[in-house]
Design a protein around this motif. Structure first.
Motif, PDB file in Angstrom:
ATOM      1  N   LEU A  33     -10.251  -1.284  -8.430  1.00  0.00           N
ATOM      2  CA  LEU A  33      -8.986  -0.748  -8.904  1.00  0.00           C
ATOM      3  C   LEU A  33      -7.906  -0.902  -7.835  1.00  0.00           C
ATOM      4  CD1 LEU A  33      -7.359   0.722 -11.076  1.00  0.00           C
ATOM      5  CD2 LEU A  33      -8.250   2.883 -10.162  1.00  0.00           C
ATOM      6  N   ARG A  34      -8.267  -0.658  -6.601  1.00  0.00           N
ATOM      7  CA  ARG A  34      -7.332  -0.820  -5.484  1.00  0.00           C
ATOM      8  C   ARG A  34      -6.863  -2.280  -5.402  1.00  0.00           C
ATOM      9  NH1 ARG A  34     -10.054   2.076  -1.944  1.00  0.00           N
ATOM     10  NH2 ARG A  34     -11.375   0.378  -1.253  1.00  0.00           N
ATOM     11  N   ALA A  35      -7.778  -3.224  -5.543  1.00  0.00           N
ATOM     12  CA  ALA A  35      -7.431  -4.651  -5.509  1.00  0.00           C
ATOM     13  C   ALA A  35      -6.513  -5.008  -6.679  1.00  0.00           C
ATOM     14  CB  ALA A  35      -8.701  -5.499  -5.539  1.00  0.00           C
ATOM     15  N   LEU A  36      -6.788  -4.472  -7.848  1.00  0.00           N
ATOM     16  CA  LEU A  36      -5.962  -4.727  -9.029  1.00  0.00           C
ATOM     17  C   LEU A  36      -4.541  -4.211  -8.816  1.00  0.00           C
ATOM     18  CD1 LEU A  36      -6.931  -4.482 -12.680  1.00  0.00           C
ATOM     19  CD2 LEU A  36      -4.984  -3.148 -11.930  1.00  0.00           C
ATOM     20  N   LEU A  37      -4.401  -2.996  -8.304  1.00  0.00           N
ATOM     21  CA  LEU A  37      -3.073  -2.431  -8.061  1.00  0.00           C
ATOM     22  C   LEU A  37      -2.328  -3.229  -7.002  1.00  0.00           C
ATOM     23  CD1 LEU A  37      -3.928   1.382  -8.143  1.00  0.00           C
ATOM     24  CD2 LEU A  37      -2.803   0.037  -9.943  1.00  0.00           C
ATOM     25  N   ARG A  38      -3.033  -3.678  -5.984  1.00  0.00           N
ATOM     26  CA  ARG A  38      -2.395  -4.483  -4.939  1.00  0.00           C
ATOM     27  C   ARG A  38      -1.910  -5.819  -5.487  1.00  0.00           C
ATOM     28  NH1 ARG A  38      -6.869  -2.973  -0.311  1.00  0.00           N
ATOM     29  NH2 ARG A  38      -5.687  -1.256   0.627  1.00  0.00           N
ATOM     30  N   ALA A  39      -2.718  -6.451  -6.316  1.00  0.00           N
ATOM     31  CA  ALA A  39      -2.320  -7.739  -6.894  1.00  0.00           C
ATOM     32  C   ALA A  39      -1.080  -7.572  -7.765  1.00  0.00           C
ATOM     33  CB  ALA A  39      -3.477  -8.331  -7.698  1.00  0.00           C
ATOM     34  N   ALA A  40      -1.087  -6.574  -8.627  1.00  0.00           N
ATOM     35  CA  ALA A  40       0.057  -6.343  -9.517  1.00  0.00           C
ATOM     36  C   ALA A  40       1.300  -5.983  -8.721  1.00  0.00           C
ATOM     37  CB  ALA A  40      -0.273  -5.248 -10.529  1.00  0.00           C
ATOM     38  N   ALA A  41       1.165  -5.098  -7.734  1.00  0.00           N
ATOM     39  CA  ALA A  41       2.315  -4.700  -6.923  1.00  0.00           C
ATOM     40  C   ALA A  41       2.893  -5.903  -6.184  1.00  0.00           C
ATOM     41  CB  ALA A  41       1.912  -3.602  -5.939  1.00  0.00           C
ATOM     42  N   THR A  42       2.034  -6.799  -5.768  1.00  0.00           N
ATOM     43  CA  THR A  42       2.496  -8.020  -5.102  1.00  0.00           C
ATOM     44  C   THR A  42       3.357  -8.843  -6.055  1.00  0.00           C
ATOM     45  OG1 THR A  42       0.563  -8.053  -3.653  1.00  0.00           O
ATOM     46  CG2 THR A  42       1.731 -10.147  -3.965  1.00  0.00           C
ATOM     47  N   ASP A  96       0.825  -1.214   0.000  1.00  0.00           N
ATOM     48  CA  ASP A  96       0.000   0.000   0.000  1.00  0.00           C
ATOM     49  C   ASP A  96       0.859   1.264   0.000  1.00  0.00           C
ATOM     50  OD1 ASP A  96      -2.265  -1.549  -0.097  1.00  0.00           O
ATOM     51  OD2 ASP A  96      -2.960  -1.039   1.922  1.00  0.00           O
ATOM     52  N   ALA A  97       1.969   1.241   0.733  1.00  0.00           N
ATOM     53  CA  ALA A  97       2.863   2.405   0.753  1.00  0.00           C
ATOM     54  C   ALA A  97       3.467   2.636  -0.632  1.00  0.00           C
ATOM     55  CB  ALA A  97       3.964   2.220   1.789  1.00  0.00           C
ATOM     56  N   ALA A  98       3.842   1.560  -1.312  1.00  0.00           N
ATOM     57  CA  ALA A  98       4.411   1.698  -2.655  1.00  0.00           C
ATOM     58  C   ALA A  98       3.380   2.278  -3.618  1.00  0.00           C
ATOM     59  CB  ALA A  98       4.913   0.346  -3.159  1.00  0.00           C
ATOM     60  N   ILE A  99       2.159   1.773  -3.564  1.00  0.00           N
ATOM     61  CA  ILE A  99       1.102   2.286  -4.441  1.00  0.00           C
ATOM     62  C   ILE A  99       0.822   3.755  -4.115  1.00  0.00           C
ATOM     63  CG2 ILE A  99      -1.351   2.110  -5.073  1.00  0.00           C
ATOM     64  CD1 ILE A  99      -1.069  -0.954  -4.443  1.00  0.00           C
ATOM     65  N   ARG A 159      -6.367   3.571 -17.951  1.00  0.00           N
ATOM     66  CA  ARG A 159      -5.253   4.485 -18.218  1.00  0.00           C
ATOM     67  C   ARG A 159      -4.576   4.893 -16.912  1.00  0.00           C
ATOM     68  NH1 ARG A 159      -5.633   9.989 -21.621  1.00  0.00           N
ATOM     69  NH2 ARG A 159      -7.091  10.425 -19.959  1.00  0.00           N
ATOM     70  N   PHE A 160      -5.369   5.167 -15.892  1.00  0.00           N
ATOM     71  CA  PHE A 160      -4.835   5.491 -14.574  1.00  0.00           C
ATOM     72  C   PHE A 160      -4.006   4.307 -14.050  1.00  0.00           C
ATOM     73  CE2 PHE A 160      -5.169   5.345  -9.962  1.00  0.00           C
ATOM     74  CZ  PHE A 160      -4.793   6.624  -9.599  1.00  0.00           C
ATOM     75  N   ALA A 161      -4.572   3.104 -14.146  1.00  0.00           N
ATOM     76  CA  ALA A 161      -3.871   1.900 -13.690  1.00  0.00           C
ATOM     77  C   ALA A 161      -2.554   1.727 -14.436  1.00  0.00           C
ATOM     78  CB  ALA A 161      -4.753   0.669 -13.874  1.00  0.00           C
ATOM     79  N   ASN A 162      -2.549   1.972 -15.732  1.00  0.00           N
ATOM     80  CA  ASN A 162      -1.334   1.826 -16.526  1.00  0.00           C
ATOM     81  C   ASN A 162      -0.222   2.732 -16.001  1.00  0.00           C
ATOM     82  OD1 ASN A 162       0.169   0.734 -18.741  1.00  0.00           O
ATOM     83  ND2 ASN A 162      -0.143   2.664 -19.821  1.00  0.00           N
ATOM     84  N   GLY A 163      -0.555   3.976 -15.701  1.00  0.00           N
ATOM     85  CA  GLY A 163       0.442   4.899 -15.185  1.00  0.00           C
ATOM     86  C   GLY A 163       1.007   4.453 -13.844  1.00  0.00           C
ATOM     87  N   VAL A 164       0.135   4.005 -12.945  1.00  0.00           N
ATOM     88  CA  VAL A 164       0.584   3.564 -11.632  1.00  0.00           C
ATOM     89  C   VAL A 164       1.384   2.265 -11.754  1.00  0.00           C
ATOM     90  CG1 VAL A 164      -0.151   2.806  -9.331  1.00  0.00           C
ATOM     91  CG2 VAL A 164      -1.304   4.733 -10.423  1.00  0.00           C
ATOM     92  N   LEU A 165       0.911   1.334 -12.587  1.00  0.00           N
ATOM     93  CA  LEU A 165       1.629   0.066 -12.755  1.00  0.00           C
ATOM     94  C   LEU A 165       3.010   0.281 -13.352  1.00  0.00           C
ATOM     95  CD1 LEU A 165      -1.215  -2.302 -14.009  1.00  0.00           C
ATOM     96  CD2 LEU A 165      -0.229  -2.146 -11.706  1.00  0.00           C
ATOM     97  N   ASP A 166       3.111   1.169 -14.326  1.00  0.00           N
ATOM     98  CA  ASP A 166       4.409   1.459 -14.926  1.00  0.00           C
ATOM     99  C   ASP A 166       5.366   2.035 -13.882  1.00  0.00           C
ATOM    100  OD1 ASP A 166       6.126   1.724 -17.408  1.00  0.00           O
ATOM    101  OD2 ASP A 166       6.079   3.813 -16.712  1.00  0.00           O
ATOM    102  N   ALA A 167       4.883   2.973 -13.082  1.00  0.00           N
ATOM    103  CA  ALA A 167       5.725   3.583 -12.049  1.00  0.00           C
ATOM    104  C   ALA A 167       6.134   2.555 -10.991  1.00  0.00           C
ATOM    105  CB  ALA A 167       4.987   4.757 -11.400  1.00  0.00           C
ATOM    106  N   LEU A 168       5.196   1.702 -10.583  1.00  0.00           N
ATOM    107  CA  LEU A 168       5.513   0.663  -9.609  1.00  0.00           C
ATOM    108  C   LEU A 168       6.556  -0.314 -10.154  1.00  0.00           C
ATOM    109  CD1 LEU A 168       1.970  -0.201  -8.228  1.00  0.00           C
ATOM    110  CD2 LEU A 168       3.899   0.639  -6.865  1.00  0.00           C
ATOM    111  N   ALA A 169       6.366  -0.721 -11.399  1.00  0.00           N
ATOM    112  CA  ALA A 169       7.309  -1.665 -12.012  1.00  0.00           C
ATOM    113  C   ALA A 169       8.707  -1.070 -12.079  1.00  0.00           C
ATOM    114  CB  ALA A 169       6.828  -2.064 -13.402  1.00  0.00           C
ATOM    115  N   ARG A 170       8.791   0.184 -12.448  1.00  0.00           N
ATOM    116  CA  ARG A 170      10.106   0.839 -12.540  1.00  0.00           C
ATOM    117  C   ARG A 170      10.734   0.999 -11.159  1.00  0.00           C
ATOM    118  NH1 ARG A 170      11.144   2.797 -17.644  1.00  0.00           N
ATOM    119  NH2 ARG A 170       9.364   2.587 -19.053  1.00  0.00           N
TER     120      ARG A 170
END
Length: 169
Positions: free
Chosen positions: A107-116, A87-90, A147-158
């Protein structure tokens, strides 16, 4: 983020890892919404929602006909075990007045799953993880959320897998 999410994401048949990710997003949503533990939700999904379970019910009925159960379990357990870190990373990649609590719960669940997946193990390349979760986001949402998810996922991945984004020498 005002539109209601679609309820029937449909990954392509024959993609059990995608099915695992869809189920993980649904399970993380259910765990948060119902206040149920990760283990309880994993058990419920394995017994009642993953696989054909003797019927031809599918995504329309909340089932995930094909899902890699070990991957599903790993994502849900990892998100629960490392919730504060994830959650802190997201949160670090949300802009302005947006907080994690303000996001749509799916969306929160999706970001958490991907960040995991980004944080837990590098067995799947970060770009593949992003593409998989973008497919799922498009299955759940019609609006700006993908589109919002894409931006956050890209930043998290990097942030979490920066070496995968370095130029090859």
């Amino acid at each position: 983020m005002s539109q209601a999410p679609k309820r029937n994401p449909r990954p392509n048949a024959g993609r059990p890892r995608t099915g695992a990710r869809v189920a993980a997003v649904q399970a993380l949503f259910q765990s948060e919404a119902g206040g149920e533990s990760a283990e309880t939700v994993i058990d419920q999904f394995v017994r009642h929602r993953i696989g054909t379970l003797g019927s031809d019910a599918g995504y329309e009925d909340g089932r995930v006909p094909q899902a890699d159960v070990p991957l599903f379990s790993k994502i849900v357990r990892g998100a629960a075990k490392n919730a504060e870190t994830i959650d802190a990373a997201i949160s670090g990649h949300l802009s302005g007045t947006w907080t994690l609590d303000r996001l749509d719960p799916v969306l929160r669940a999706l970001l958490r799953a991907a960040a995991t997946e980004f944080w837990g193990a590098a067995d799947t390349p970060a770009r593949v993880v992003i593409n998989e979760y973008m497919d799922i986001a498009h299955g759940f949402f019609d609006g700006e959320e993908p589109r919002f998810a894409n931006g956050v996922l890209d930043a998290l991945a990097r942030q979490m897998r920066g070496d995968e984004f370095q130029p090859k020498t």
